[in-house]
Design an enzyme around this catalytic site. Structure first.
Site, PDB file in Angstrom:
ATOM      1  N   LYS A 157       0.814  -1.219   0.000  1.00 19.16           N
ATOM      2  CA  LYS A 157       0.000   0.000   0.000  1.00 19.16           C
ATOM      3  C   LYS A 157       0.850   1.274   0.000  1.00 19.16           C
ATOM      4  O   LYS A 157       2.034   1.259   0.328  1.00 19.16           O
ATOM      5  CB  LYS A 157      -0.980  -0.034   1.171  1.00 19.16           C
ATOM      6  CG  LYS A 157      -2.131  -1.003   0.826  1.00 19.16           C
ATOM      7  CD  LYS A 157      -3.273  -0.941   1.784  1.00 19.16           C
ATOM      8  CE  LYS A 157      -4.378  -1.893   1.269  1.00 19.16           C
ATOM      9  NZ  LYS A 157      -5.442  -2.086   2.240  1.00 19.16           N
ATOM     10  N   ARG A 171      -3.771 -10.272   4.420  1.00 24.22           N
ATOM     11  CA  ARG A 171      -4.161 -10.231   3.001  1.00 24.22           C
ATOM     12  C   ARG A 171      -2.980  -9.664   2.217  1.00 24.22           C
ATOM     13  O   ARG A 171      -2.669  -8.478   2.345  1.00 24.22           O
ATOM     14  CB  ARG A 171      -5.406  -9.351   2.856  1.00 24.22           C
ATOM     15  CG  ARG A 171      -5.968  -9.283   1.451  1.00 24.22           C
ATOM     16  CD  ARG A 171      -7.187  -8.363   1.407  1.00 24.22           C
ATOM     17  NE  ARG A 171      -7.719  -8.279   0.057  1.00 24.22           N
ATOM     18  CZ  ARG A 171      -7.241  -7.475  -0.879  1.00 24.22           C
ATOM     19  NH1 ARG A 171      -6.239  -6.674  -0.620  1.00 24.22           N
ATOM     20  NH2 ARG A 171      -7.773  -7.473  -2.081  1.00 24.22           N
TER      21      ARG A 171
HETATM   22  N1  HH2 Z   1      -7.442  -3.689   0.594  1.00 26.49           N
HETATM   23  C1  HH2 Z   1      -7.750  -3.678  -0.715  1.00 26.49           C
HETATM   24  C2  HH2 Z   1      -8.827  -4.415  -1.199  1.00 26.49           C
HETATM   25  N2  HH2 Z   1      -9.556  -5.192  -0.376  1.00 26.49           N
HETATM   26  N3  HH2 Z   1      -9.985  -6.051   1.792  1.00 26.49           N
HETATM   27  C3  HH2 Z   1      -9.701  -6.089   3.099  1.00 26.49           C
HETATM   28  N4  HH2 Z   1     -10.419  -6.845   3.921  1.00 26.49           N
HETATM   29  N5  HH2 Z   1      -8.664  -5.356   3.623  1.00 26.49           N
HETATM   30  C4  HH2 Z   1      -7.892  -4.561   2.852  1.00 26.49           C
HETATM   31  O1  HH2 Z   1      -6.984  -3.902   3.400  1.00 26.49           O
HETATM   32  C5  HH2 Z   1      -8.170  -4.479   1.459  1.00 26.49           C
HETATM   33  C6  HH2 Z   1      -9.260  -5.245   0.948  1.00 26.49           C
HETATM   34  C7  HH2 Z   1      -6.951  -2.825  -1.648  1.00 26.49           C
HETATM   35  O2  HH2 Z   1      -5.870  -3.509  -2.178  1.00 26.49           O
HETATM   36  P1  HH2 Z   1      -5.786  -4.271  -3.584  1.00 26.49           P
HETATM   37  O3  HH2 Z   1      -6.834  -5.325  -3.704  1.00 26.49           O
HETATM   38  O4  HH2 Z   1      -4.420  -4.741  -3.749  1.00 26.49           O
HETATM   39  O5  HH2 Z   1      -6.011  -3.159  -4.690  1.00 26.49           O
HETATM   40  P2  HH2 Z   1      -7.256  -2.680  -5.531  1.00 26.49           P
HETATM   41  O6  HH2 Z   1      -8.296  -2.214  -4.564  1.00 26.49           O
HETATM   42  O7  HH2 Z   1      -6.707  -1.558  -6.380  1.00 26.49           O
HETATM   43  O8  HH2 Z   1      -7.754  -3.836  -6.343  1.00 26.49           O
END
Ligand code: HH2
Length: 293
Positions: A233, A268
């Site tokens: 992040k 995660r």
């Molecule tokens: N962060 C993201 C998405 N889903 N779910 C939970 N429970 N906790 C988190 O911290 C979280 C989440 C954001 O990260 P990422 O999926 O890598 O990116 P994007 O939202 O751009 O797909």
């Protein structure tokens, strides 16, 4: 010892998901599989189901105990994806992974209709970054007997980083998650199915993110397992002199270890191997137990 000084109650050591109970005595790694064109670090790579499966197999081989499939980017500033598009991204991949892999699958969605479809295809957990924001979501989770992740977010992905202000971020995030837990309970979601997540980066500035990890024990003290999502992040990029997302795996692993020490049990992550190695070493030092071969 006054109540304020009492050690935090241990968070639950297991998580009841649909049709299974996942042990949480050791760190549970939730591998990230974004089947989106635009996720901030892996967008566009795994939209084709065959590529998604290959990547999923790699995550499992590296130590993922479950996989989280998402069809909508929730990065800061992201626009909403139409429901039909989110369904078209997520459903074929969940169907394929459920048929081919033995690990529990979670669907990362804010939409009840997407959750319902994913659960019908074999997902066992709904990971909801809006903590039951869709008025139909709690009923979908309750009826399916699914596990649920209630994540804290201020605003929506489009607006959340505009000007997040807190007086005491840890207390306020905890109180807002308490409201989500009440909603879940009222809808008939069993307590043992609930996991809490402070929502790192979702309407938080750098000091907020750091405080939430440093004081994660205050969230874990509520007795629900805690999930921590720090993977690659932006706050890590800030701390690491502007490192791009693909160079944040070590920083992510450090954040996971700090979270583990504060009671987080589910992590995660995109970079499963690095997180698993860091947590294995941390755990061995903490308990004195020999690491498994
Ligand atoms: N962060 C993201 C998405 N889903 N779910 C939970 N429970 N906790 C988190 O911290 C979280 C989440 C954001 O990260 P990422 O999926 O890598 O990116 P994007 O939202 O751009 O797909």
């Amino acid at each position: 010892m006054s109540p304020a000084e009492a050690p935090p109650a241990p968070a639950a050591a297991q998580w009841a998901v649909r049709g299974a109970t996942l042990p949480l005595r050791r760190p549970l790694l939730m591998g990230i599989l974004n089947v989106t064109p635009d996720s901030f670090s892996d967008g566009g790579r795994y939209r084709d189901p065959a590529r998604a499966l290959a990547h999923a197999e790699r995550l499992v081989a590296e130590g993922a105990g479950m996989l989280d499939v998402g069809g909508e980017s929730t990065r800061p500033g992201a626009a909403e994806v139409p429901e039909a598009e989110e369904l078209a991204r997520v459903v074929p991949v969940i169907r394929l992974l459920a048929a081919r892999l033995g690990v529990p699958l979670s669907v990362d969605t804010r939409r009840a209709a997407v959750a319902r479809a994913a659960l019908a295809e074999g997902a066992v957990v709904v990971n909801d970054v809006s903590a039951l924001g869709d008025p139909e979501m709690s009923a979908v989770v309750a009826e399916a007997g699914a596990g649920v992740v209630l994540m804290h977010m201020r605003g929506t992905p489009r607006t959340m980083q505009l000007d997040p202000v807190y007086r005491d971020v840890v207390a306020e995030v905890g109180a807002e998650l308490d409201v989500a837990v009440s909603l879940a309970r009222a809808a008939g979601i069993a307590e043992e199915r609930i996991v809490l997540d402070p929502g790192i980066g979702f309407g938080k500035r750098l000091p907020h993110n750091l405080a939430l990890i440093r004081r994660l024990g205050e969230l874990a003290a509520r007795g629900f397992p805690v999930l921590l999502g720090t993977s690659r992040k932006a706050f890590l990029g800030t701390l690491l002199g502007g490192a791009p997302p693909e160079q944040r795996a070590v920083g992510t692993a450090a954040a996971c270890v700090m979270g583990w020490l504060q009671g987080a049990r589910i992590f995660r992550v995109h970079d499963v191997r690095e997180a698993r190695e860091a947590l294995t070493v941390a755990e061995a030092i903490q308990t004195g137990a020999e690491a498994e071969a």
